[in-house]
Design a protein around this motif. Structure first.
Motif, PDB file in Angstrom:
ATOM      1  N   ALA A 119      34.719  10.572  35.632  1.00 13.46           N
ATOM      2  CA  ALA A 119      34.337  11.958  35.916  1.00 13.46           C
ATOM      3  C   ALA A 119      32.965  12.221  35.320  1.00 13.46           C
ATOM      4  N   VAL A 120      32.236  13.169  35.915  1.00 12.47           N
ATOM      5  CA  VAL A 120      30.964  13.591  35.355  1.00 12.47           C
ATOM      6  C   VAL A 120      31.240  14.319  34.043  1.00 12.47           C
ATOM      7  N   ALA A 121      30.361  14.165  33.074  1.00 15.84           N
ATOM      8  CA  ALA A 121      30.621  14.602  31.704  1.00 15.84           C
ATOM      9  C   ALA A 121      30.869  16.100  31.570  1.00 15.84           C
ATOM     10  N   ASN A 122      30.231  16.901  32.408  1.00 15.68           N
ATOM     11  CA  ASN A 122      30.438  18.344  32.327  1.00 15.68           C
ATOM     12  C   ASN A 122      30.067  18.995  33.655  1.00 15.68           C
ATOM     13  N   ARG A 123      30.453  20.251  33.821  1.00  7.17           N
ATOM     14  CA  ARG A 123      30.240  20.950  35.092  1.00  7.17           C
ATOM     15  C   ARG A 123      28.765  21.172  35.392  1.00  7.17           C
ATOM     16  N   ILE A 124      27.956  21.386  34.369  1.00  4.08           N
ATOM     17  CA  ILE A 124      26.526  21.615  34.599  1.00  4.08           C
ATOM     18  C   ILE A 124      25.861  20.358  35.147  1.00  4.08           C
ATOM     19  N   PHE A 125      26.161  19.194  34.569  1.00  2.00           N
ATOM     20  CA  PHE A 125      25.641  17.944  35.122  1.00  2.00           C
ATOM     21  C   PHE A 125      26.113  17.780  36.566  1.00  2.00           C
ATOM     22  N   GLU A 126      27.369  18.094  36.795  1.00  2.00           N
ATOM     23  CA  GLU A 126      27.954  17.974  38.129  1.00  2.00           C
ATOM     24  C   GLU A 126      27.216  18.873  39.129  1.00  2.00           C
ATOM     25  N   MET A 127      26.979  20.111  38.753  1.00  2.00           N
ATOM     26  CA  MET A 127      26.300  21.056  39.630  1.00  2.00           C
ATOM     27  C   MET A 127      24.850  20.643  39.879  1.00  2.00           C
ATOM     28  N   TYR A 128      24.174  20.224  38.812  1.00  2.00           N
ATOM     29  CA  TYR A 128      22.766  19.842  38.940  1.00  2.00           C
ATOM     30  C   TYR A 128      22.594  18.629  39.857  1.00  2.00           C
ATOM     31  N   LEU A 129      23.423  17.612  39.633  1.00  7.69           N
ATOM     32  CA  LEU A 129      23.292  16.391  40.429  1.00  7.69           C
ATOM     33  C   LEU A 129      23.723  16.609  41.873  1.00  7.69           C
ATOM     34  N   LEU A 130      24.768  17.398  42.088  1.00  2.39           N
ATOM     35  CA  LEU A 130      25.194  17.676  43.450  1.00  2.39           C
ATOM     36  C   LEU A 130      24.095  18.415  44.214  1.00  2.39           C
ATOM     37  N   ASN A 131      23.473  19.402  43.576  1.00  4.26           N
ATOM     38  CA  ASN A 131      22.352  20.102  44.202  1.00  4.26           C
ATOM     39  C   ASN A 131      21.215  19.135  44.527  1.00  4.26           C
ATOM     40  N   LEU A 132      20.957  18.213  43.603  1.00  2.56           N
ATOM     41  CA  LEU A 132      19.893  17.231  43.807  1.00  2.56           C
ATOM     42  C   LEU A 132      20.185  16.337  45.002  1.00  2.56           C
ATOM     43  N   PHE A 133      21.403  15.788  45.054  1.00  2.00           N
ATOM     44  CA  PHE A 133      21.751  14.871  46.137  1.00  2.00           C
ATOM     45  C   PHE A 133      21.734  15.577  47.496  1.00  2.00           C
ATOM     46  N   ILE A 134      22.238  16.805  47.529  1.00  3.56           N
ATOM     47  CA  ILE A 134      22.233  17.568  48.781  1.00  3.56           C
ATOM     48  C   ILE A 134      20.799  17.865  49.212  1.00  3.56           C
ATOM     49  N   SER A 135      19.961  18.241  48.250  1.00  2.00           N
ATOM     50  CA  SER A 135      18.565  18.544  48.547  1.00  2.00           C
ATOM     51  C   SER A 135      17.836  17.308  49.066  1.00  2.00           C
ATOM     52  N   GLU A 136      18.072  16.160  48.431  1.00  2.11           N
ATOM     53  CA  GLU A 136      17.420  14.926  48.873  1.00  2.11           C
ATOM     54  C   GLU A 136      17.856  14.547  50.279  1.00  2.11           C
ATOM     55  N   GLU A 137      19.142  14.711  50.556  1.00  5.76           N
ATOM     56  CA  GLU A 137      19.645  14.402  51.885  1.00  5.76           C
ATOM     57  C   GLU A 137      19.041  15.342  52.922  1.00  5.76           C
ATOM     58  N   SER A 138      18.885  16.610  52.555  1.00 10.56           N
ATOM     59  CA  SER A 138      18.295  17.588  53.463  1.00 10.56           C
ATOM     60  C   SER A 138      16.845  17.259  53.754  1.00 10.56           C
ATOM     61  N   VAL A 139      16.105  16.880  52.715  1.00  8.36           N
ATOM     62  CA  VAL A 139      14.694  16.518  52.900  1.00  8.36           C
ATOM     63  C   VAL A 139      14.564  15.308  53.809  1.00  8.36           C
ATOM     64  N   LYS A 140      15.422  14.298  53.588  1.00  5.52           N
ATOM     65  CA  LYS A 140      15.382  13.102  54.431  1.00  5.52           C
ATOM     66  C   LYS A 140      15.660  13.448  55.891  1.00  5.52           C
TER      67      LYS A 140
END
Length: 345
Positions: A306-327
């Motif tokens: 599991a991801v260590a905490n909810r903030i890391f989870e939220m930050y990384l999920l936003n990042l991955f979604i954003s990167e996929e959107s840009v691509k």
């Protein structure tokens, strides 16, 4: 630094900070030895207590090495050995920011020689103890030097003690801090409820606990004399602080991205977990899982990673979604261009 002060009663302590040594110091053996000696010489000159505690003649013999051509690590260690042998008290070496040096082969050679002397300390005098401070587990320092190599776990230093102290805050510890704050500012907050809400987002990660509290105090409350000050210290205030934090340029997040860019397998695994919802069985022996735990990105929960905490989870999920959107946007822009180019041809 507190540890160094504590030890000075019974030991001679050299506190070295690799962060203030330039990359050029690690390029080759001679430059490393000279820089290390100069660093120790500076410490002795700055600290009268240290200067009086060490054997002056042995130390000056070490200092003189920096003027010799072709000086090597083995000469440095022989000089250290004489210094330790003639010392009135045991010598402890503390090296801070050790990760900043671990990209360099000469540093690994230094570790290897240090290990050799330490193991034979009953025959040759050397430091009583050596303390390294950094993020990387000592046996994994080569991961930074050659992350692509299949030999990356060959460690020059395989002596280590488990560090079993829990570094994260429990919900009760967060509440204790909030009680101290409440005693000073009288917000009327429900300290237990706010502490629990902060813990739910952070899992007690110290930096995140402090960052959320700071944002509530400085940005959300609107000044300690404001009526809104009391309203800020609520669950809604915590949620608002989290939203602000996720949009700020935070060095902790920058460091996380840097590590994920360096270790692509770890990044891919976290993308699978967050972006695709994949459940991965927990095994600390698996390289990517081990790295994620070492960096503080991952934890074990009910037998799964599991991801260590909810903030890391939220930050990384936003990042991955954003990167996929840009691509996707880049790709959708490229295809019409190719079509127009094809028509022109």
């Amino acid at each position: 630094m507190e540890l160094a002060e504590y030890l000075k009663t019974d030991y001679i302590v050299f506190f070295i900070d690799f962060q203030i040594m330039s990359s050029a110091s690690f390029k080759e053996e001679q430059s490393f030895v000279v820089s290390f000696i100069e660093h120790m010489e500076e410490l002795v000159n700055m600290e009268p207590e240290l200067r009086e505690a060490i054997d002056g003649e042995s130390f000056q013999n070490m200092v003189s090495l920096k003027h010799q051509e072709g000086i090597s690590l083995d000469r440095l260690f022989r000089s250290w050995s004489r210094l330790c042998q003639n010392s009135p008290k045991p010598i402890v070496m503390i090296i801070d920011e050790i990760d900043s040096a671990s990209n360099h082969q000469v540093f690994l050679d230094f570790l290897s020689m240090l290990r050799g002397y330490y193991l034979s300390r009953d025959k040759r005098a050397i430091f009583y103890s050596v303390i390294f401070s950094g993020v990387y587990d000592i046996k994994n320092l080569k991961l930074k030097l050659r992350p692509e190599s299949e030999h990356q776990y060959n460690s020059p230093w395989n002596i280590a003690a488990d560090f079993s102290i829990e570094m994260s805050f429990a919900s009760g510890q967060i509440e204790e801090m909030l009680r101290e704050y409440e005693a000073d500012y009288h917000t009327g907050m429900d300290t237990r409820a706010v502490a629990e809400e902060i813990f739910q987002y952070t899992s007690g990660y110290p930096y995140l606990v402090s960052a959320i509290s700071k944002l509530i105090d400085e940005k959300i409350a609107g000044g300690r004399e404001s009526i809104e000050f009391a309203k800020a210290w609520t669950k809604e205030g915590v949620a608002q602080a989290v939203r602000i934090l996720l949009k700020e340029n935070v060095s902790l997040f920058d460091s996380m991205i840097k590590q994920l860019d360096t270790f692509q397998d770890l990044r891919s695994m976290m993308e699978e977990m967050l972006y695709k919802g994949r459940k991965i069985s927990f095994s600390p022996a698996e390289k990517s899982i081990h790295l994620g735990i070492m960096f503080g990105f991952l934890k074990e929960k009910d037998g799964y990673v599991a991801v260590a905490n909810r903030i890391f989870e939220m930050y990384l999920l936003n990042l991955f979604i954003s990167e996929e959107s840009v691509k996707s946007e880049i790709l959708s822009g490229i295809l019409p261009c190719r079509s127009r180019l094809h028509d022109q041809l």
